[in-house]
Scaffold this active site. Structure first.
Site, PDB file in Angstrom:
ATOM      1  N   TRP A 144       0.825  -1.206   0.000  1.00  0.00           N
ATOM      2  CA  TRP A 144       0.000   0.000   0.000  1.00  0.00           C
ATOM      3  C   TRP A 144       0.861   1.259   0.000  1.00  0.00           C
ATOM      4  CZ3 TRP A 144      -4.387  -0.848  -1.911  1.00  0.00           C
ATOM      5  CH2 TRP A 144      -5.017  -2.082  -1.701  1.00  0.00           C
ATOM      6  N   LYS A 168     -12.566  -1.305   6.684  1.00  0.00           N
ATOM      7  CA  LYS A 168     -11.813  -2.233   7.532  1.00  0.00           C
ATOM      8  C   LYS A 168     -12.168  -2.057   9.006  1.00  0.00           C
ATOM      9  CE  LYS A 168      -8.034  -2.190   4.187  1.00  0.00           C
ATOM     10  NZ  LYS A 168      -8.166  -3.541   3.651  1.00  0.00           N
ATOM     11  N   ASP A 185      -1.708   7.066   5.986  1.00  0.00           N
ATOM     12  CA  ASP A 185      -2.781   6.196   5.533  1.00  0.00           C
ATOM     13  C   ASP A 185      -3.082   5.249   6.695  1.00  0.00           C
ATOM     14  OD1 ASP A 185      -4.443   4.281   4.458  1.00  0.00           O
ATOM     15  OD2 ASP A 185      -3.072   3.653   2.881  1.00  0.00           O
TER      16      ASP A 185
END
Length: 362
Positions: free
Chosen positions: A103, A197, A173
């Site tokens: 990511w 999530k 993030d």
């Protein structure tokens, strides 16, 4: 109701049962208005109350100081990979990134489309099994910001503490570990997180932004890609993802009613300890992927002797009601995602299954 699955999906992920039941009860007729929350105007007083309450709960739970704005945007973290450099990376400046895995790499690739990027630190040499030591991090006067990925869902590594960046804005993030523990928001210039999530269903992305940074964007940016647009419009410049924001609000109320972030941290540590203990006590039958110092409390990654054994593990686990234990397609292996809403009982059941599987197979 039939027995619910042991849901270890990495995202979209488990939601609290109480939240789902409340949404179910209100789905057709929200608070007696004769319509679903999905049918009402985003300009209505009913949605305005939902929107404002969710923002206030974020501020309360994270103890967000004055000077920050909570935004509800769309496009997921993947859009934020581009919006961050578009807004914060001006000419003559350098965007610094910590490379910790898949990511982080996606964010780096997007940033390179908009300006100069420097890799401040990387754990590539260990195949992203740990978080780099940032205690001696040095950023030049030309640094626009430092970007980190607080938890890598694929590798299962997580920051235990965040770097001090001085006057350089720290951007994070936090898609897969936001609200899993208390944090000091004042350390950050910008935090973003896809909801699917740890916050709610997919469809909304939360951005917590220091308001002065919204003024950094060049005038040439498209309107929808400017943070200032959404600050000025209170995330209502265009139609927001009404139902997703509503669900995030319910999750935030659930977190508050269950003791807030300190309680979430305690619960998450206890849950994951069950599974990590099963790995560590297996004598090598299960092998943790992440270095112990960087182990995530959200995504537990592990391997077995060979892929055939892992395949049998997954088949038997599925027969026992366990869902989502297959590792990411890019790395294989096994992964249990233990977000806030995953019950302690599910983690205990998985740990017991792992011990039993080893006895039968080891």
């Amino acid at each position: 109701m039939s027995k619910r699955a042991y849901n270890f999906n990495a995202g979209p992920a488990a939601l609290p049962l109480e939240v789902l039941q409340q949404a179910q009860a209100e789905l057709v007729d929200y608070k007696g208005i004769g319509m679903s929350i999905m049918e009402i105007s985003h300009r209505s007083k009913e949605y305005d109350a939902v929107h404002a309450e969710a923002q206030e709960l974020f501020k309360e739970l994270l103890n967000i100081p004055d000077g920050y704005k909570v935004l509800f945007l769309q496009g997921g973290a993947s859009t934020q990979f581009a919006m961050v450099p578009m807004n914060l990376l001006s000419g003559g400046k350098v965007a610094h990134y910590v490379h910790t895995g898949s990511w982080a790499n996606k964010a780096i690739k997007e940033a390179k489309l908009f300006g100069e990027v420097a890799i401040a630190a990387s754990s590539k040499d260990s195949e992203f099994t740990h978080v780099p030591d940032l205690s001696n991090l040095s950023l030049g006067s030309d640094a626009a910001y430092l970007h980190i990925t607080s938890n890598e869902t694929i590798g299962g590594i997580q920051y235990k503490q965040y770097p001090a960046t001085g006057s350089v804005p720290l951007v994070a993030d936090m898609s897969s570990d936001i609200l899993c523990r208390p944090i000091d928001v004042s350390q950050f210039g910008l935090i973003y997180a896809g909801a699917q999530k740890n916050l709610g269903p997919s469809g909304v992305t939360v951005v917590i932004l220091r308001e002065d940074l919204a003024k950094e964007a060049p005038e040439s940016l498209p309107t929808m890609m400017r943070y200032a647009t959404h600050v000025e419009g209170d995330s209502l410049y265009n139609t927001p993802p009404v139902f997703s924001v509503y669900m995030v609000g319910l999750v935030l109320k659930w977190i508050k009613s269950n003791g807030g972030l300190a309680a979430m941290e305690q619960s998450n540590e206890a849950k994951t300890k069950l599974i990590y203990d099963a790995i560590d006590a297996s004598g090598g039958f299960y092998r943790g992927v992440a270095a112990q110092s960087s182990r995530s409390t959200m995504n537990i990654t592990f391997r077995m002797a060979d892929e055939e054994m892992e395949k049998r593990f997954l088949q038997e686990a599925a027969a026992q009601g366990f869902v989502g234990l297959k590792g990411h397609r890019s790395v294989g292996g096994l992964r249990a995602s233990t977000y806030n809403a995953v019950p302690f009982e599910a983690c205990r059941a998985l740990a017991e299954f792992m011990v039993d599987f080893q006895k039968r197979s080891g």
